[in-house]
Design an enzyme around this catalytic site. Structure first.
Site, short mmCIF file in Angstrom:
data_model
loop_
_atom_site.label_atom_id
_atom_site.label_comp_id
_atom_site.label_asym_id
_atom_site.label_seq_id
_atom_site.Cartn_x
_atom_site.Cartn_y
_atom_site.Cartn_z
N HIS A 193 1.32 -3.83 9.25
CA HIS A 193 2.73 -3.61 8.97
C HIS A 193 3.46 -3.03 10.18
O HIS A 193 2.85 -2.36 11.02
CB HIS A 193 2.90 -2.63 7.80
CG HIS A 193 2.53 -3.19 6.47
ND1 HIS A 193 3.25 -4.18 5.84
CD2 HIS A 193 1.50 -2.89 5.63
CE1 HIS A 193 2.68 -4.48 4.69
NE2 HIS A 193 1.62 -3.72 4.53
N HIS A 248 0.83 -1.20 0.00
CA HIS A 248 0.00 0.00 0.00
C HIS A 248 0.87 1.26 0.00
O HIS A 248 0.62 2.20 -0.75
CB HIS A 248 -0.92 0.01 1.23
CG HIS A 248 -2.14 -0.84 1.07
ND1 HIS A 248 -2.08 -2.21 0.95
CD2 HIS A 248 -3.47 -0.52 1.02
CE1 HIS A 248 -3.30 -2.70 0.83
NE2 HIS A 248 -4.17 -1.70 0.87
#
Length: 327
Positions: free
Chosen positions: A146, A87
């Site tokens: 993440h 992303h």
């Protein structure tokens, strides 16, 4: 903000907007997104990055089972490795293309007041760029998908890929054969890399069982987030772009007399965005993995083909018919 950084928004929102306004920027955007995501896949296979939502459950750092409880969300349970963040990488590379494209219009200004305005525009646009990247990074860390170092690596990797394509003008004149050859190279290299490591007893899909084991809700596990799903989706988009740009419909509409009219471009933008939203309602069956990959490739190819050729050709035909009636 995770949805803002979703790589799928590149094909359904950013690309149709920019391609109708500036075909050079739109074409570059797809190439940057596809090659950037391909590098992201290869890096993820090399770096073996864990994701926080399963790492805290398996690490031995916390004694006496005192590991922190991380809240999970429907978009937390991605199944691929975590480093670098896809992303963050997708967001930074595409927004880099958009910012540099916007600034290219102001850099030509010569008088003193225009130079000052260019500097002000430069400051505003790059500030917006970094605000968006930081927001995407924070959101990815917040939902436990993440670690901080993974999103930071993703941002700078995306910038490097986008900057490299600033010096690659050949993509603007690429033939359909070039698109097909590029697709085959990307697919064969990725598949070959996967098979070679598998022969060495290295499982590159090691993250999928961890995601299924530690995801709080099994319904949040989505095949669309597996490594090969992203690869197939991107290859389909690149093939669709090549097919569209090298089609007769594109030559007739986007290189014809109506192509310079703002009304033509605005109609194409509106129609493209509407059509792509309809594509989002098309749900691909996931019960058979290979069927899912084939249909995902076809759907991804249809999206840029619609933006580049089908919609402009229909708008061009409609405008030409209307003009004939008026005359």
């Amino acid at each position: 903000m995770s949805h803002v950084g979703d790589p799928r928004n590149i094909f359904s929102i950013y690309f149709p907007l920019w391609f109708q306004l500036n075909q050079v920027v739109g074409t570059k955007m797809i190439w940057v997104a596809v090659i950037g995501d391909w590098f992201n896949l290869i890096f993820k296979w090399i770096l073996f990055g864990h994701r926080p939502y399963w790492w805290v459950q398996e690490t031995m750092i916390y004694p006496n089972q005192s590991s922190p409880c991380l809240e999970q969300f429907p978009i937390t349970c991605e199944t691929g490795p975590g480093s670098p963040s896809g992303h963050a990488m997708g967001s930074s590379c595409v927004w880099y293309v958009m910012v540099t494209a916007a600034l290219s219009y102001t850099v030509r200004w010569k008088d003193k007041s225009a130079v000052t305005l260019h500097r002000l525009t430069w400051s505003i646009l790059w500030s917006i760029f970094w605000i968006i990247q930081i927001s995407v990074c924070v959101s990815r860390v917040f939902i436990a998908t993440h670690f901080p170092h993974q999103v930071i690596l993703g941002v700078f990797a995306g910038i490097l890929v986008a900057a490299a394509f600033e010096r690659t003008p050949a993509i603007q004149t690429a033939s359909l054969r070039t698109y097909i050859q590029t697709n085959l190279f990307l697919f064969i290299f990725a598949l070959g890399f996967y098979l070679i490591l598998k022969l060495l007893d290295i499982d590159l899909l090691w993250s999928v069982p961890k995601a299924k084991k530690w995801c709080a809700n099994p319904d949040w596990i989505n095949i669309d987030t597996t490594p090969f799903a992203g690869l197939v989706r991107n290859l389909g988009a690149l093939f669709g772009l090549g097919l569209g740009i090298n089609s007769e419909m594109f030559s007739t509409s986007c290189k014809g007399k109506n192509s310079c009219k703002m009304s033509f471009r605005l109609l194409c933008i509106a129609a493209s965005l509407a059509m792509l939203q309809l594509y989002n309602f098309v749900k691909i069956p996931t019960h058979t993995e290979y069927l899912f990959y084939i249909l995902s490739f076809c759907k991804s190819a249809a999206m840029p083909l619609t933006v580049v050729a089908l919609v402009p050709y229909c708008v061009h035909s409609l405008m030409s018919t209307t003009e004939k009636k008026l005359n």
